[in-house]
Design a protein around this motif. Structure first.
Motif, mmCIF file in Angstrom:
data_model
loop_
_atom_site.group_PDB
_atom_site.id
_atom_site.type_symbol
_atom_site.label_atom_id
_atom_site.label_comp_id
_atom_site.label_asym_id
_atom_site.label_seq_id
_atom_site.Cartn_x
_atom_site.Cartn_y
_atom_site.Cartn_z
ATOM 1 N N ASP A 4 12.586 1.171 -11.978
ATOM 2 C CA ASP A 4 13.163 1.769 -10.772
ATOM 3 C C ASP A 4 12.162 2.662 -10.047
ATOM 4 N N GLN A 5 11.337 3.372 -10.803
ATOM 5 C CA GLN A 5 10.324 4.219 -10.181
ATOM 6 C C GLN A 5 9.247 3.374 -9.492
ATOM 7 N N LEU A 6 8.843 2.290 -10.139
ATOM 8 C CA LEU A 6 7.825 1.420 -9.548
ATOM 9 C C LEU A 6 8.333 0.727 -8.293
ATOM 10 N N VAL A 7 9.590 0.284 -8.307
ATOM 11 C CA VAL A 7 10.163 -0.365 -7.124
ATOM 12 C C VAL A 7 10.150 0.597 -5.944
ATOM 13 N N LEU A 8 10.567 1.823 -6.166
ATOM 14 C CA LEU A 8 10.577 2.810 -5.082
ATOM 15 C C LEU A 8 9.173 3.153 -4.618
ATOM 16 N N ALA A 9 8.239 3.259 -5.555
ATOM 17 C CA ALA A 9 6.851 3.570 -5.198
ATOM 18 C C ALA A 9 6.226 2.443 -4.380
ATOM 19 N N VAL A 10 6.450 1.200 -4.787
ATOM 20 C CA VAL A 10 5.900 0.061 -4.041
ATOM 21 C C VAL A 10 6.545 -0.035 -2.672
ATOM 22 N N ALA A 11 7.856 0.139 -2.593
ATOM 23 C CA ALA A 11 8.543 0.067 -1.303
ATOM 24 C C ALA A 11 8.037 1.160 -0.356
ATOM 25 N N GLY A 12 7.895 2.353 -0.846
ATOM 26 C CA GLY A 12 7.388 3.442 -0.014
ATOM 27 C C GLY A 12 5.966 3.198 0.449
ATOM 28 N N THR A 13 5.134 2.658 -0.437
ATOM 29 C CA THR A 13 3.753 2.361 -0.083
ATOM 30 C C THR A 13 3.679 1.279 0.986
ATOM 31 N N VAL A 14 4.485 0.230 0.842
ATOM 32 C CA VAL A 14 4.480 -0.854 1.829
ATOM 33 C C VAL A 14 4.981 -0.360 3.182
ATOM 34 N N VAL A 15 6.006 0.476 3.189
ATOM 35 C CA VAL A 15 6.520 1.020 4.453
ATOM 36 C C VAL A 15 5.460 1.867 5.145
ATOM 37 N N LEU A 16 4.811 2.748 4.399
ATOM 38 C CA LEU A 16 3.769 3.585 4.997
ATOM 39 C C LEU A 16 2.581 2.761 5.477
ATOM 40 N N LEU A 17 2.186 1.771 4.689
ATOM 41 C CA LEU A 17 1.062 0.923 5.070
ATOM 42 C C LEU A 17 1.381 0.098 6.315
ATOM 43 N N SER A 18 2.578 -0.458 6.379
ATOM 44 C CA SER A 18 2.936 -1.256 7.549
ATOM 45 C C SER A 18 3.088 -0.383 8.792
ATOM 46 N N ALA A 19 3.566 0.839 8.640
ATOM 47 C CA ALA A 19 3.638 1.751 9.781
ATOM 48 C C ALA A 19 2.241 2.099 10.284
ATOM 49 N N LEU A 20 1.316 2.316 9.360
ATOM 50 C CA LEU A 20 -0.068 2.585 9.750
ATOM 51 C C LEU A 20 -0.689 1.379 10.443
ATOM 52 N N LEU A 21 -0.467 0.196 9.906
ATOM 53 C CA LEU A 21 -0.993 -1.020 10.531
ATOM 54 C C LEU A 21 -0.380 -1.253 11.911
ATOM 55 N N ALA A 22 0.896 -0.928 12.070
ATOM 56 C CA ALA A 22 1.536 -1.062 13.385
ATOM 57 C C ALA A 22 0.925 -0.090 14.385
ATOM 58 N N TRP A 23 0.620 1.098 13.930
ATOM 59 C CA TRP A 23 0.017 2.105 14.812
ATOM 60 C C TRP A 23 -1.408 1.725 15.193
ATOM 61 N N LEU A 24 -2.158 1.188 14.236
ATOM 62 C CA LEU A 24 -3.559 0.868 14.475
ATOM 63 C C LEU A 24 -3.775 -0.478 15.166
ATOM 64 N N PHE A 25 -2.966 -1.486 14.845
ATOM 65 C CA PHE A 25 -3.263 -2.838 15.299
ATOM 66 C C PHE A 25 -2.191 -3.467 16.177
ATOM 67 N N SER A 26 -0.982 -3.629 15.631
ATOM 68 C CA SER A 26 0.041 -4.355 16.373
ATOM 69 C C SER A 26 1.433 -3.908 15.921
ATOM 70 N N PRO A 27 2.349 -3.736 16.868
ATOM 71 C CA PRO A 27 3.727 -3.393 16.498
ATOM 72 C C PRO A 27 4.420 -4.475 15.669
ATOM 73 N N ALA A 28 3.846 -5.661 15.618
ATOM 74 C CA ALA A 28 4.437 -6.736 14.820
ATOM 75 C C ALA A 28 4.483 -6.375 13.337
ATOM 76 N N TRP A 29 3.617 -5.471 12.896
ATOM 77 C CA TRP A 29 3.637 -5.029 11.501
ATOM 78 C C TRP A 29 4.939 -4.329 11.138
#
Length: 67
Positions: A4-29
């Motif tokens: 359960d801790q790993l699932v939440l950690a991975v989900a949070g990491t993917v959300v933050l990474l995709s938000a960063l990619l959307a800000w830097l490259f394309s809103p499609a992220w």
């Protein structure tokens, strides 16, 4: 860490990474952010989480949510 801790950690990491990619490259992220959010929502109601199944097969100990 437990499943359960790993699932939440991975989900949070993917959300933050995709938000960063959307800000830097394309809103499609933001579609990746939406996918993770929808998966978290459906797993709250159904208890089914693909990542939890993978982690369980890898031998990670289950936590409270994915026993």
């Amino acid at each position: 860490m437990r499943i359960d801790q790993l699932v939440l950690a991975v989900a949070g990491t993917v959300v933050l990474l995709s938000a960063l990619l959307a800000w830097l490259f394309s809103p499609a992220w933001l579609l990746l952010t939406a996918f993770v959010g929808l998966n978290l929502l459906q797993s709250a109601f159904t208890g089914f989480c693909p990542l939890a199944l993978i982690l369980k097969k890898m031998g990670v100990s289950p936590g409270q949510a994915f026993s």
